[in-house]
Motif scaffolding. Sequence first.
Motif, PDB file in Angstrom:
ATOM      1  N   PHE A   1       0.827  -1.207   0.000  1.00 57.24           N
ATOM      2  CA  PHE A   1       0.000   0.000   0.000  1.00 57.24           C
ATOM      3  C   PHE A   1       0.862   1.257   0.000  1.00 57.24           C
ATOM      4  CE2 PHE A   1      -2.300   3.338   2.378  1.00 57.24           C
ATOM      5  CZ  PHE A   1      -3.342   3.532   1.476  1.00 57.24           C
ATOM      6  N   TYR A   2       1.885   1.282   0.849  1.00 57.76           N
ATOM      7  CA  TYR A   2       2.725   2.478   0.934  1.00 57.76           C
ATOM      8  C   TYR A   2       3.452   2.744  -0.388  1.00 57.76           C
ATOM      9  CZ  TYR A   2       2.036   2.281   6.007  1.00 57.76           C
ATOM     10  OH  TYR A   2       1.482   2.259   7.264  1.00 57.76           O
ATOM     11  N   ILE A   3       3.956   1.696  -1.015  1.00 60.78           N
ATOM     12  CA  ILE A   3       4.726   1.888  -2.250  1.00 60.78           C
ATOM     13  C   ILE A   3       3.830   2.357  -3.388  1.00 60.78           C
ATOM     14  CG2 ILE A   3       6.016   0.683  -4.071  1.00 60.78           C
ATOM     15  CD1 ILE A   3       7.214  -1.092  -1.864  1.00 60.78           C
ATOM     16  N   LEU A   4       2.735   1.615  -3.637  1.00 63.21           N
ATOM     17  CA  LEU A   4       1.902   1.956  -4.792  1.00 63.21           C
ATOM     18  C   LEU A   4       1.140   3.254  -4.572  1.00 63.21           C
ATOM     19  CD1 LEU A   4       1.372   0.847  -7.606  1.00 63.21           C
ATOM     20  CD2 LEU A   4      -0.694  -0.234  -6.745  1.00 63.21           C
ATOM     21  N   SER A   5       0.564   3.415  -3.388  1.00 66.79           N
ATOM     22  CA  SER A   5      -0.162   4.670  -3.132  1.00 66.79           C
ATOM     23  C   SER A   5       0.808   5.843  -3.106  1.00 66.79           C
ATOM     24  CB  SER A   5      -0.931   4.586  -1.814  1.00 66.79           C
ATOM     25  OG  SER A   5      -0.045   4.399  -0.723  1.00 66.79           O
ATOM     26  N   GLY A   6       2.049   5.591  -2.665  1.00 73.32           N
ATOM     27  CA  GLY A   6       3.054   6.653  -2.663  1.00 73.32           C
ATOM     28  C   GLY A   6       3.367   7.123  -4.074  1.00 73.32           C
ATOM     29  N   ILE A   7       3.478   6.171  -5.003  1.00 80.74           N
ATOM     30  CA  ILE A   7       3.725   6.525  -6.407  1.00 80.74           C
ATOM     31  C   ILE A   7       2.570   7.343  -6.961  1.00 80.74           C
ATOM     32  CG2 ILE A   7       3.967   5.587  -8.746  1.00 80.74           C
ATOM     33  CD1 ILE A   7       5.396   3.170  -7.484  1.00 80.74           C
ATOM     34  N   VAL A   8       1.355   6.900  -6.659  1.00 79.35           N
ATOM     35  CA  VAL A   8       0.173   7.590  -7.168  1.00 79.35           C
ATOM     36  C   VAL A   8       0.066   8.993  -6.567  1.00 79.35           C
ATOM     37  CG1 VAL A   8      -2.342   7.547  -7.302  1.00 79.35           C
ATOM     38  CG2 VAL A   8      -1.054   5.427  -7.605  1.00 79.35           C
ATOM     39  N   VAL A   9       0.302   9.125  -5.277  1.00 83.11           N
ATOM     40  CA  VAL A   9       0.246  10.433  -4.614  1.00 83.11           C
ATOM     41  C   VAL A   9       1.306  11.370  -5.203  1.00 83.11           C
ATOM     42  CG1 VAL A   9       0.670  11.649  -2.433  1.00 83.11           C
ATOM     43  CG2 VAL A   9      -0.781   9.616  -2.466  1.00 83.11           C
ATOM     44  N   PHE A  10       2.464  10.814  -5.518  1.00 82.10           N
ATOM     45  CA  PHE A  10       3.531  11.620  -6.128  1.00 82.10           C
ATOM     46  C   PHE A  10       3.034  12.254  -7.425  1.00 82.10           C
ATOM     47  CE2 PHE A  10       7.018  11.906  -9.197  1.00 82.10           C
ATOM     48  CZ  PHE A  10       7.894  12.740  -8.521  1.00 82.10           C
ATOM     49  N   PHE A  11       2.354  11.461  -8.252  1.00 85.10           N
ATOM     50  CA  PHE A  11       1.843  12.009  -9.514  1.00 85.10           C
ATOM     51  C   PHE A  11       0.660  12.944  -9.279  1.00 85.10           C
ATOM     52  CE2 PHE A  11       3.911   8.136 -11.359  1.00 85.10           C
ATOM     53  CZ  PHE A  11       4.837   8.823 -12.126  1.00 85.10           C
ATOM     54  N   LEU A  12      -0.096  12.699  -8.227  1.00 85.80           N
ATOM     55  CA  LEU A  12      -1.188  13.612  -7.879  1.00 85.80           C
ATOM     56  C   LEU A  12      -0.653  15.001  -7.559  1.00 85.80           C
ATOM     57  CD1 LEU A  12      -3.712  11.655  -5.608  1.00 85.80           C
ATOM     58  CD2 LEU A  12      -4.291  13.068  -7.573  1.00 85.80           C
ATOM     59  N   ILE A  13       0.441  15.033  -6.811  1.00 81.32           N
ATOM     60  CA  ILE A  13       0.972  16.313  -6.335  1.00 81.32           C
ATOM     61  C   ILE A  13       1.875  16.978  -7.383  1.00 81.32           C
ATOM     62  CG2 ILE A  13       2.409  17.412  -4.575  1.00 81.32           C
ATOM     63  CD1 ILE A  13       1.499  15.197  -2.645  1.00 81.32           C
ATOM     64  N   PHE A  14       2.770  16.174  -7.967  1.00 82.53           N
ATOM     65  CA  PHE A  14       3.801  16.764  -8.828  1.00 82.53           C
ATOM     66  C   PHE A  14       3.604  16.481 -10.314  1.00 82.53           C
ATOM     67  CE2 PHE A  14       5.845  15.717  -4.721  1.00 82.53           C
ATOM     68  CZ  PHE A  14       6.136  17.003  -4.289  1.00 82.53           C
ATOM     69  N   GLY A  15       2.631  15.653 -10.674  1.00 81.30           N
ATOM     70  CA  GLY A  15       2.470  15.213 -12.057  1.00 81.30           C
ATOM     71  C   GLY A  15       2.366  16.345 -13.056  1.00 81.30           C
ATOM     72  N   SER A  16       1.618  17.389 -12.711  1.00 77.88           N
ATOM     73  CA  SER A  16       1.385  18.475 -13.679  1.00 77.88           C
ATOM     74  C   SER A  16       2.649  19.265 -13.981  1.00 77.88           C
ATOM     75  CB  SER A  16       0.301  19.420 -13.152  1.00 77.88           C
ATOM     76  OG  SER A  16       0.708  19.993 -11.921  1.00 77.88           O
ATOM     77  N   ASN A  17       3.686  19.126 -13.126  1.00 79.57           N
ATOM     78  CA  ASN A  17       4.932  19.863 -13.334  1.00 79.57           C
ATOM     79  C   ASN A  17       6.063  18.990 -13.888  1.00 79.57           C
ATOM     80  OD1 ASN A  17       3.844  22.289 -12.223  1.00 79.57           O
ATOM     81  ND2 ASN A  17       4.114  21.420 -10.168  1.00 79.57           N
ATOM     82  N   LEU A  18       5.805  17.692 -13.984  1.00 77.83           N
ATOM     83  CA  LEU A  18       6.860  16.767 -14.410  1.00 77.83           C
ATOM     84  C   LEU A  18       7.032  16.703 -15.917  1.00 77.83           C
ATOM     85  CD1 LEU A  18       6.348  13.678 -12.066  1.00 77.83           C
ATOM     86  CD2 LEU A  18       8.289  15.239 -12.077  1.00 77.83           C
ATOM     87  N   PHE A  19       5.936  16.878 -16.649  1.00 76.57           N
ATOM     88  CA  PHE A  19       5.958  16.678 -18.094  1.00 76.57           C
ATOM     89  C   PHE A  19       5.456  17.925 -18.819  1.00 76.57           C
ATOM     90  CE2 PHE A  19       4.637  12.735 -15.904  1.00 76.57           C
ATOM     91  CZ  PHE A  19       5.764  11.957 -16.144  1.00 76.57           C
ATOM     92  N   SER A  20       5.737  17.958 -20.111  1.00 74.56           N
ATOM     93  CA  SER A  20       5.263  19.086 -20.922  1.00 74.56           C
ATOM     94  C   SER A  20       3.819  18.890 -21.367  1.00 74.56           C
ATOM     95  CB  SER A  20       6.144  19.243 -22.162  1.00 74.56           C
ATOM     96  OG  SER A  20       5.948  18.145 -23.052  1.00 74.56           O
ATOM     97  N   PHE A  21       3.365  17.635 -21.422  1.00 71.53           N
ATOM     98  CA  PHE A  21       2.017  17.279 -21.875  1.00 71.53           C
ATOM     99  C   PHE A  21       1.760  17.689 -23.321  1.00 71.53           C
ATOM    100  CE2 PHE A  21       1.738  17.354 -17.294  1.00 71.53           C
ATOM    101  CZ  PHE A  21       0.939  16.249 -16.990  1.00 71.53           C
ATOM    102  N   GLU A  22       2.818  17.860 -24.081  1.00 69.57           N
ATOM    103  CA  GLU A  22       2.688  18.244 -25.484  1.00 69.57           C
ATOM    104  C   GLU A  22       2.761  17.004 -26.374  1.00 69.57           C
ATOM    105  OE1 GLU A  22       5.808  21.001 -26.145  1.00 69.57           O
ATOM    106  OE2 GLU A  22       4.837  22.643 -25.048  1.00 69.57           O
TER     107      GLU A  22
END
Length: 801
Positions: free
Chosen positions: A446-467
């Motif tokens: 739970f900690y590993i997978l939910s941690g990965i998902v939470v990471f993308f929830l918080i930082f996902g919009s700044n990680l990629f260009s989405f282009e």
Amino acid sequence: MKIKKTFPYLIAILIFVIASVLYFNPVLKGQKIKQSDITQFKGMSKEIADYRVEKGEEPYWTGSAFSGMPAYQLSAYYPNDYIKMLDSTLRFLPRPADYVFLYFLGFFLLLSALKVEWKLAILGALSFGFSTYLIIIFGAGHNAKAHAIAYMPMVMAGVLWVFRKKYLLGFVIAALAMALEINSNHPQMTYYLGFTLLILGIVKLIDAIQEKAYKPFIKQSVVIVFAMVLGLGVNSTRLLAMKEYASFSTRGKTELTIEPNGAPKQVTEGLSKEYITEYSYGLAETMNLFIPRFMGGGTYEELGKNSSFYETLKSHPQIGPVQASQASKQVLTYWGDQTIIEAPAYIGAVIVFLFLLGIFLVKGTLKKWLVAATIFSIVLSWGKNFEIITNLFIDYVPLYNKFRAVSSIQVIAEICIPLLGILALKEFFSKEISSDEKKNALKKAFYILSGIVVFFLIFGSNLFSFEGFRDTNYQQIPGLVEALISDRKAMLFDDSLRSLILISISFAILWFFLKNKLNQTKSIVAFAVIILFDLVSVDINYVNKDSFEKARNIEKPFQLTAIDKQILKDKSYYRVANFPSPLQDGRTSYFFNSIGGYHAAKMGRYQELFDYQIAKNNMEVLNMLNAKYFIIPDQKGNKSVHENPDANGSVWFVSNLKLVNSADEEIKALDSLKTKTEAVIDASKFKVENNFKRDSLATIKLTKYDVTTLTYESSAAKNQFAVFSEIYYKDGWNAYVDGKLMPYYRVDYVLRGMEIPAGKHTIKFKFEPTIIKKGNTITLTSYFLLLIIPIGWFFYEKKKK
């Protein structure tokens, strides 16, 4: 007692039938699914189907596509194909519900081979069968792929039964399942199955060495290999025909050493690296396995009126809400690197969570195998995005360079991830593992997978260009690309949140089980509900009731147009070229003999003829292919027909043979060849006497076209050399002059040429492939062994007891 034992299996089959039909419920109304590849197949195979009805036999050749090609990889029924009868019995439901039923049944057998109790096995089967990738391939018409995938778990079940020392049962299941797997006719999926079994064998071998248990391992390996051989053996006719054609197809080795522009060519024995890796999964795109629209979902998605895309379009002074609403129903949301993607290969947040739980909870060989196979599958699916491994396999692993779309190898993960996930539940529900061990494994997962998902929830919009590389389609409207990027970020956030909720619910179910708040049965039911919700709610966005049409529209997918009717007035023998993409066109073959077609394994020389000559608008080459009619679109896409008065016809005499000494020289000679009077021949391959003189009064004509028999009449005062506008294929076509077998040659790179003696003669070309008879002998022998060995084994074991 026997009824009580079979009851769970009857319940399982009933559930699988209901689930298959419910998802594809339009089949109950007699509707059929729209499948682009199957539509093209119907066009390509119509001449073959008509021949079967008229003659009651197989042609094994078609003249309606690519100016002629063997039907082995297109549509062919082979003699004594009893395994196909077994397959038809298992696929008793309407298509595509029949394939989904096979998904369920095969995975259920696999879990049964691993001693998983029936309720969990049903849950696992549903988890596997509703995996998004396995559903969306129906929309594209990849039926053969689905067919082959469905039998992969059955083969694995047989192998695992043998490793459990259930030798007779494992042998029978492995042999029959392998026979069904080969019969499904998708070599690429079968090849990937081979990797899966090889990894299992390596893991088992390591265990045998460590435990010094050599004899059991050798015995098990011999039983498995012999079962595989018999499974191959009953498909000998199909396999030998396929092998024969493979060297002539685009999968074979080219003789050319130059590119169309004259530059040096990298000569390979298979497909080019660029073609193999065209569909490569991105490294970050792997997150799609548990966050469905991580990279925007499929190539096109519906965004609706709550999107920034819609609001931007609506506010544009020349568009307005109605057009904006329409445009928002199909938006290029995918921002990955693949050319096209029907949908994300979503295995499920719940299933991936259980897989991770299995890594911490399941012990022994099975976990090593499933984790290793999953990693192997995902890494190779990256293709050109992880070239160091991909190039190694392309260059050194046998047959790897024969298949394209490396992303398809993720099918191994599609099997291994839910398999380990269900084994994790089996261990979690068992009493042999302590509560503390279960709790620790549950927390880690739970900690590993939910941690990965939470990471993308918080930082996902700044990680990629989405282009995305297609965003230029929207640049003409100010702010529209920015609005689309905003929507892509929202999709990642929403689906990350969705996955986090599903993972949390899964954690809660197992936590409540540990706390004795839920018993095992209720926990399984809870997982069934959440897994089905997780997968089906994604699947239905891509394959749903809108994917179906009335059966008659599917059975007869092409309707005559005014252009078709105009061409069909001509009752002579000719071919049609439908531009701009004749090599992606199965429709023309439905009504006419076409110079094009739609097939991934067309003849290699014919593909080269297009690349080196037709792509350069060489009219002489089109003339020699007897392309009498061209269908050409204007700038608006409206098509019109143009008659080509210079087409050479079905056969003609030439006055000069141009001798060359290599394939390079032969293909280059076509640059300036006057095909009506000259023919080029590779003298290093064919020895032909160039001692004829053109008789201006000589005649030769086609008098009868019958797919597998072409009859010509000739009259000449002197020996002549004829060129036939038919594809050269030495392993099958025989030439006869007045009933006497005569030699013929390959000329003009792809066509047939032949010396015609003076006088009046009847010339016949007959397609008489010997490979069918040879394969049938091996097939019947294999069926005999497959029948007699289990019977003898059974009575031997009975007597022994």
